[in-house]
Write a protein that holds these residues in place. Structure first.
Motif, PDB file in Angstrom:
ATOM      1  N   ALA A 188     -11.092 -16.825  29.584  1.00  0.00           N
ATOM      2  CA  ALA A 188     -11.324 -18.053  30.131  1.00  0.00           C
ATOM      3  C   ALA A 188     -12.663 -18.623  30.197  1.00  0.00           C
ATOM      4  O   ALA A 188     -13.376 -19.270  29.571  1.00  0.00           O
ATOM      5  CB  ALA A 188     -10.465 -18.912  30.621  1.00  0.00           C
ATOM      6  N   ASN A 189     -13.737 -18.093  31.228  1.00  0.00           N
ATOM      7  CA  ASN A 189     -14.833 -18.176  31.375  1.00  0.00           C
ATOM      8  C   ASN A 189     -15.912 -18.182  30.879  1.00  0.00           C
ATOM      9  O   ASN A 189     -16.710 -18.905  30.422  1.00  0.00           O
ATOM     10  CB  ASN A 189     -14.925 -16.929  32.752  1.00  0.00           C
ATOM     11  CG  ASN A 189     -16.241 -17.607  33.087  1.00  0.00           C
ATOM     12  OD1 ASN A 189     -17.085 -18.834  34.114  1.00  0.00           O
ATOM     13  ND2 ASN A 189     -17.174 -16.269  33.119  1.00  0.00           N
ATOM     14  N   ILE A 234     -15.574 -20.732  28.002  1.00  0.00           N
ATOM     15  CA  ILE A 234     -16.267 -21.756  28.301  1.00  0.00           C
ATOM     16  C   ILE A 234     -17.639 -21.439  28.374  1.00  0.00           C
ATOM     17  O   ILE A 234     -18.757 -22.435  27.791  1.00  0.00           O
ATOM     18  CB  ILE A 234     -16.206 -22.416  29.830  1.00  0.00           C
ATOM     19  CG1 ILE A 234     -14.623 -22.497  30.428  1.00  0.00           C
ATOM     20  CG2 ILE A 234     -17.065 -23.010  30.473  1.00  0.00           C
ATOM     21  CD1 ILE A 234     -14.407 -23.812  30.105  1.00  0.00           C
ATOM     22  N   LEU A 246      -8.062 -22.295  31.541  1.00  0.00           N
ATOM     23  CA  LEU A 246      -9.324 -23.019  30.362  1.00  0.00           C
ATOM     24  C   LEU A 246      -9.016 -23.961  30.926  1.00  0.00           C
ATOM     25  O   LEU A 246     -10.207 -24.882  30.765  1.00  0.00           O
ATOM     26  CB  LEU A 246      -8.912 -22.404  29.227  1.00  0.00           C
ATOM     27  CG  LEU A 246      -9.944 -22.632  28.433  1.00  0.00           C
ATOM     28  CD1 LEU A 246     -11.584 -22.084  28.473  1.00  0.00           C
ATOM     29  CD2 LEU A 246      -9.589 -22.492  27.188  1.00  0.00           C
TER      30      LEU A 246
END
Ligand SMILES: NC(=O)c1ccc[n+]([C@@H]2O[C@H](COP(=O)([O-])OP(=O)(O)OC[C@H]3O[C@@H](n4cnc5c(N)ncnc54)[C@H](O)[C@@H]3O)[C@@H](O)[C@H]2O)c1
Ligand SMILES: O=C(O)C[C@H](O)C(=O)O
Length: 329
Positions: free
Chosen positions: A244-245, A248, A21
């Motif tokens: 993590a994607n 975001i 991240l």
């Protein structure tokens, strides 16, 4: 670029999601390419050295938008001045641990973090809880931050939504950009309800395009809901880069607004919409404008969807009652 850096706090910074991240935040993917960031990393004391190693690597990337990195094991320091907080660090379930033990262990993390956010974060703080059980951890933190508007606390179901997009695209032989309004209701758990009811594929209703209730019930829903466990089985570790994607995606849309005609999924504090008890943090279809996630209103809920939503919400109510019973909220 003249803007003041935005303080972004990441907990569990030395963990595997943290590693996937931090570099993306520092490169501008969280808040946009015109927003400098200052990273504030929170870790437990034994993991501080590992966090320092990650910070060294961040330095070595020479990201133009990264204005500095602070590392601490004290939530009061790490949340000081934070405008965005990504609560990733959590206590995983270990062998022999009962559900109550897990909730209690995480209460010990999310209660003081909620208090620290209440006392030290910036007025525009936005919180995303990733650490599991994400919805209930978010509720614990929110309940200990009475001075922060409740709608600033959210839990992550965006990974589930992204998984659903990918599964539906594969089934119909389309690309994910052909799909809209495919959302997750309820808990980030195996009871979640990924719903095709209002989804569109190239402008047509997705459920009609699929026209296969058996696939929906026996394949699509369980595959999406149990994908986290399937990743653990395959990798020997839980999803990290995809988590993590999704974090975001969640924060980017929250701050910058959802695209026209698109719905996101997020665990947000219920206002009683769709019969979900007020106050619990449940996933809904949401849109964001002006930096605020709002629940999409006025949708017809068919009988099948009603049953699925109710079942997942019942689990959330059970979790809420359990943490109440433990004196955590
Ligand atoms: N919501 C979702 O979609 C989703 C998806 C994937 C993973 N998760 C959850 O995210 C969490 C993190 O996953 P991971 O793979 O990065 O785990 P990890 O074990 O690799 O990292 C967790 C980190 O948190 C730190 N930590 C523990 N207690 C802390 C505290 N009180 N303050 C600050 N840091 C603390 C640990 O030291 C560790 O470095 C897990 O709870 C996981 O189940 C959620
Ligand atoms: O960490 C887990 O238990 C799974 C995770 O929540 C996921 O959905 O990948």
């Amino acid at each position: 670029m003249t803007r003041t850096p935005v303080n972004v706090t990441v907990t569990g910074a030395a963990g595997q999601i943290g590693y996937a991240l931090l570099f993306r935040i520092a490169s501008g993917q969280l808040l946009g390419q015109d927003t400098p960031v200052r990273l504030k990393l929170l870790e437990i004391t034994p993991a501080l050295k590992a966090a320092e190693g990650t910070a060294m690597e961040l330095d070595d990337c020479a990201f133009p938008l990264l204005s500095g990195i602070d590392i601490s094991d004290d939530p009061n320091v790490a949340f000081d001045g934070a405008s965005v907080a990504l609560l990733v660090g959590a206590r995983p379930r270990t062998k022999g641990m009962e559900r109550g033990d897990l909730l209690e262990a995480n209460g010990g993390i999310f209660k003081p973090q909620g208090q620290a956010i209440n006392n030290h974060a910036a007025d525009d703080i936005r919180v995303l809880v990733v650490g599991n059980p994400a919805n209930t951890n978010a509720l614990i933190a929110q309940q200990h931050a009475p001075d922060v508007p409740a709608d600033r606390f959210t839990a992550m179901t965006r990974l589930d939504q992204n998984r659903a997009y990918s599964q539906l695209a594969a089934k119909l032989g389309v690309t994910v950009s052909d799909i809209r309004k495919l959302v997750i209701w309820g808990n980030h758990s195996a009871t979640q309800y990924p719903s095709l009811a209002h989804a569109e594929v190239n402008g047509k209703n997705a459920a009609e395009a699929v026209n296969d209730q058996a696939w929906l019930e026996n394949d699509f829903i369980p595959t999406v809901a149990k994908r986290g466990a399937a990743i653990i089985e395959a990798r020997g570790a839980s999803s990290a880069a995809s988590a993590a994607n999704a974090a975001i995606d969640h924060v980017y849309d929250w701050v910058n607004g959802t695209a026209e005609g698109q719905w996101a999924s997020a665990g947000v504090v219920s206002d009683g919409s769709y019969g979900v008890p007020e106050g619990i943090i449940s996933s809904f279809p949401v849109t964001s404008t002006g930096g605020e996630y709002e629940i999409v209103q006025g949708l017809d809920i068919d009988e099948f969807s009603r049953g699925r939503i109710d079942a997942s919400v019942a689990e959330l109510v059970e979790e809420r009652d359990a943490v109440k019973g433990l004196g955590l909220i």
